[in-house]
Design a protein around this motif. Structure first.
Motif, PDB file in Angstrom:
ATOM      1  N   LEU A 131      -7.444   0.819  -3.371  1.00 51.06           N
ATOM      2  CA  LEU A 131      -6.762   1.545  -4.436  1.00 51.06           C
ATOM      3  C   LEU A 131      -7.614   1.626  -5.697  1.00 51.06           C
ATOM      4  N   SER A 132      -7.470   2.720  -6.404  1.00 54.83           N
ATOM      5  CA  SER A 132      -8.166   2.901  -7.676  1.00 54.83           C
ATOM      6  C   SER A 132      -7.453   2.088  -8.764  1.00 54.83           C
ATOM      7  N   PRO A 133      -8.105   1.873  -9.903  1.00 52.69           N
ATOM      8  CA  PRO A 133      -7.439   1.170 -11.013  1.00 52.69           C
ATOM      9  C   PRO A 133      -6.117   1.821 -11.408  1.00 52.69           C
ATOM     10  N   ALA A 134      -6.075   3.153 -11.455  1.00 52.48           N
ATOM     11  CA  ALA A 134      -4.830   3.837 -11.827  1.00 52.48           C
ATOM     12  C   ALA A 134      -3.737   3.587 -10.793  1.00 52.48           C
ATOM     13  N   GLN A 135      -4.104   3.550  -9.520  1.00 52.78           N
ATOM     14  CA  GLN A 135      -3.123   3.284  -8.468  1.00 52.78           C
ATOM     15  C   GLN A 135      -2.611   1.857  -8.532  1.00 52.78           C
ATOM     16  N   VAL A 136      -3.481   0.917  -8.884  1.00 54.86           N
ATOM     17  CA  VAL A 136      -3.047  -0.478  -9.017  1.00 54.86           C
ATOM     18  C   VAL A 136      -2.066  -0.607 -10.182  1.00 54.86           C
ATOM     19  N   LEU A 145       0.823  -1.207   0.000  1.00 52.91           N
ATOM     20  CA  LEU A 145       0.000   0.000   0.000  1.00 52.91           C
ATOM     21  C   LEU A 145       0.858   1.258   0.000  1.00 52.91           C
ATOM     22  N   ALA A 146       1.927   1.253   0.784  1.00 55.03           N
ATOM     23  CA  ALA A 146       2.759   2.451   0.936  1.00 55.03           C
ATOM     24  C   ALA A 146       3.500   2.818  -0.338  1.00 55.03           C
ATOM     25  N   PHE A 147       3.721   1.848  -1.232  1.00 57.45           N
ATOM     26  CA  PHE A 147       4.400   2.160  -2.491  1.00 57.45           C
ATOM     27  C   PHE A 147       3.589   3.167  -3.304  1.00 57.45           C
ATOM     28  N   VAL A 148       2.285   3.174  -3.124  1.00 58.64           N
ATOM     29  CA  VAL A 148       1.413   4.066  -3.885  1.00 58.64           C
ATOM     30  C   VAL A 148       1.008   5.291  -3.068  1.00 58.64           C
ATOM     31  N   THR A 149       0.701   5.091  -1.797  1.00 61.89           N
ATOM     32  CA  THR A 149       0.200   6.201  -0.977  1.00 61.89           C
ATOM     33  C   THR A 149       1.313   7.079  -0.426  1.00 61.89           C
ATOM     34  N   VAL A 178      -7.319  -8.125  -7.377  1.00 63.52           N
ATOM     35  CA  VAL A 178      -6.378  -7.045  -7.660  1.00 63.52           C
ATOM     36  C   VAL A 178      -5.981  -7.067  -9.136  1.00 63.52           C
ATOM     37  N   GLU A 179      -5.780  -8.271  -9.665  1.00 66.43           N
ATOM     38  CA  GLU A 179      -5.402  -8.380 -11.070  1.00 66.43           C
ATOM     39  C   GLU A 179      -6.542  -7.968 -11.992  1.00 66.43           C
ATOM     40  N   ALA A 180      -7.775  -8.187 -11.556  1.00 63.67           N
ATOM     41  CA  ALA A 180      -8.926  -7.719 -12.339  1.00 63.67           C
ATOM     42  C   ALA A 180      -8.957  -6.187 -12.360  1.00 63.67           C
ATOM     43  N   VAL A 181      -8.636  -5.568 -11.218  1.00 61.77           N
ATOM     44  CA  VAL A 181      -8.566  -4.105 -11.155  1.00 61.77           C
ATOM     45  C   VAL A 181      -7.420  -3.607 -12.034  1.00 61.77           C
ATOM     46  N   LEU A 182      -6.331  -4.367 -12.067  1.00 62.52           N
ATOM     47  CA  LEU A 182      -5.201  -4.013 -12.934  1.00 62.52           C
ATOM     48  C   LEU A 182      -5.636  -3.943 -14.390  1.00 62.52           C
ATOM     49  N   GLU A 183      -6.380  -4.930 -14.834  1.00 62.95           N
ATOM     50  CA  GLU A 183      -6.849  -4.940 -16.225  1.00 62.95           C
ATOM     51  C   GLU A 183      -7.744  -3.744 -16.510  1.00 62.95           C
ATOM     52  N   GLU A 184      -8.599  -3.394 -15.539  1.00 65.77           N
ATOM     53  CA  GLU A 184      -9.448  -2.221 -15.707  1.00 65.77           C
ATOM     54  C   GLU A 184      -8.587  -0.959 -15.776  1.00 65.77           C
ATOM     55  N   GLY A 185      -7.549  -0.902 -14.956  1.00 65.73           N
ATOM     56  CA  GLY A 185      -6.646   0.243 -14.976  1.00 65.73           C
ATOM     57  C   GLY A 185      -5.938   0.386 -16.308  1.00 65.73           C
ATOM     58  N   LYS A 186      -5.520  -0.737 -16.872  1.00 71.33           N
ATOM     59  CA  LYS A 186      -4.868  -0.698 -18.182  1.00 71.33           C
ATOM     60  C   LYS A 186      -5.837  -0.201 -19.247  1.00 71.33           C
ATOM     61  N   ARG A 187      -7.095  -0.669 -19.168  1.00 73.21           N
ATOM     62  CA  ARG A 187      -8.101  -0.253 -20.148  1.00 73.21           C
ATOM     63  C   ARG A 187      -8.342   1.255 -20.060  1.00 73.21           C
ATOM     64  N   LEU A 188      -8.472   1.766 -18.829  1.00 71.22           N
ATOM     65  CA  LEU A 188      -8.697   3.193 -18.647  1.00 71.22           C
ATOM     66  C   LEU A 188      -7.488   4.006 -19.101  1.00 71.22           C
ATOM     67  N   HIS A 189      -6.301   3.479 -18.838  1.00 72.65           N
ATOM     68  CA  HIS A 189      -5.076   4.169 -19.262  1.00 72.65           C
ATOM     69  C   HIS A 189      -5.028   4.270 -20.779  1.00 72.65           C
ATOM     70  N   ASP A 190      -5.346   3.171 -21.468  1.00 76.22           N
ATOM     71  CA  ASP A 190      -5.356   3.187 -22.933  1.00 76.22           C
ATOM     72  C   ASP A 190      -6.405   4.161 -23.459  1.00 76.22           C
TER      73      ASP A 190
END
Length: 250
Positions: free
Chosen positions: A110-115, A91-95, A153-165
């Protein structure tokens, strides 16, 4: 003697290949795809804090444990990141919260972007440090299998990648403006052929883009103002329609 040298060379090559595989795994695939590794308990990990009585210097991120001995000046006693040693403080790596409350592995908020940012850190450790195993606990079971928590967490990661793209695609179409502010809360926004870090062969003109639902605005560069058909894009008050720079107040 020759046989020993040949055997040693083959063993060294095998180690280097294994390390390269771990690097590629960390960068290109989620943690659940990592092959079985040494299992480490939280108590065992806590013994690797880099002091004179410890077994070495380890840290964990998302349940993956790394030997960070070569970075001892950073992670060892007295180092700026010693708080990460001997534990999983994902958690601390992001916050950036390095208090006892913040140094934990609960990343459920954490939000998708944070993940996505957290997995960038994971890729960094795979690139620069040696992975030594999996931490039994929140992310890996007693048998070393990914837990439901890690899969979420990995599902949130995929959502984060989609939003980033999606954001990247939007930035190509409507790149952010340059901006500057003065002490009296006045400033200006302007466009260039590389504003917002988006290199292009056109400059554009500043426009105010209203975010859907939030009411917040940001400045974007529009290529051809006469052809914009977007109700969320408006001109800046007091700024000529074809000006490449517009004065603004906060």
């Amino acid at each position: 003697m020759l046989g020993f040298v040949i055997s040693f060379i083959f063993a060294l090559v095998a180690i280097l290949v294994l390390q390269q595989d771990w690097v590629q795994i960390g960068i290109n695939t989620p943690s659940s795809a990592v092959p079985p590794a040494r299992l480490i308990t939280a108590h065992e990990l806590s013994l690797y804090i880099g002091d004179e009585n410890s077994r070495g210097l380890y840290l964990a991120i998302l349940g993956q444990v790394f030997d960070v001995e070569k970075g001892k000046k950073h992670y060892g006693p007295g180092g700026g990141y010693h708080c990460f040693a001997g534990k999983d403080a994902s958690l601390a790596f992001v916050t950036g919260d390095f208090t006892d409350a913040g140094l934990n592995d609960d990343v459920s908020g954490l939000s998708p972007a944070q993940v996505v940012a957290l997995y960038d850190w994971l890729a960094f450790y795979h690139k620069d440090y040696w992975p030594v195993g999996r931490l039994v606990g929140r992310f890996y079971s007693q048998s070393g299998e990914p837990t439901e928590v890690l899969l979420k967490v990995e599902a949130v990661l995929e959502e984060g990648k989609r939003l980033h793209d999606q954001v990247q695609a939007e930035n190509q179409q409507l790149p952010p403006c340059n901006s500057e502010w003065s002490g009296d809360r006045k400033g200006r926004v302007w466009c260039s052929n590389k504003s917002g870090g988006v290199q292009r062969d056109w400059v554009g003109v500043p426009r105010k883009l209203f975010s859907r639902g939030s009411g917040q605005t940001r400045c974007v560069c529009v290529q051809n103002s006469s052809r914009v058909e977007n109700a969320n894009i408006r001109e800046y008050e007091g700024c000529p329609p074809h000006a490449e720079s517009c004065p603004i107040t906060e």
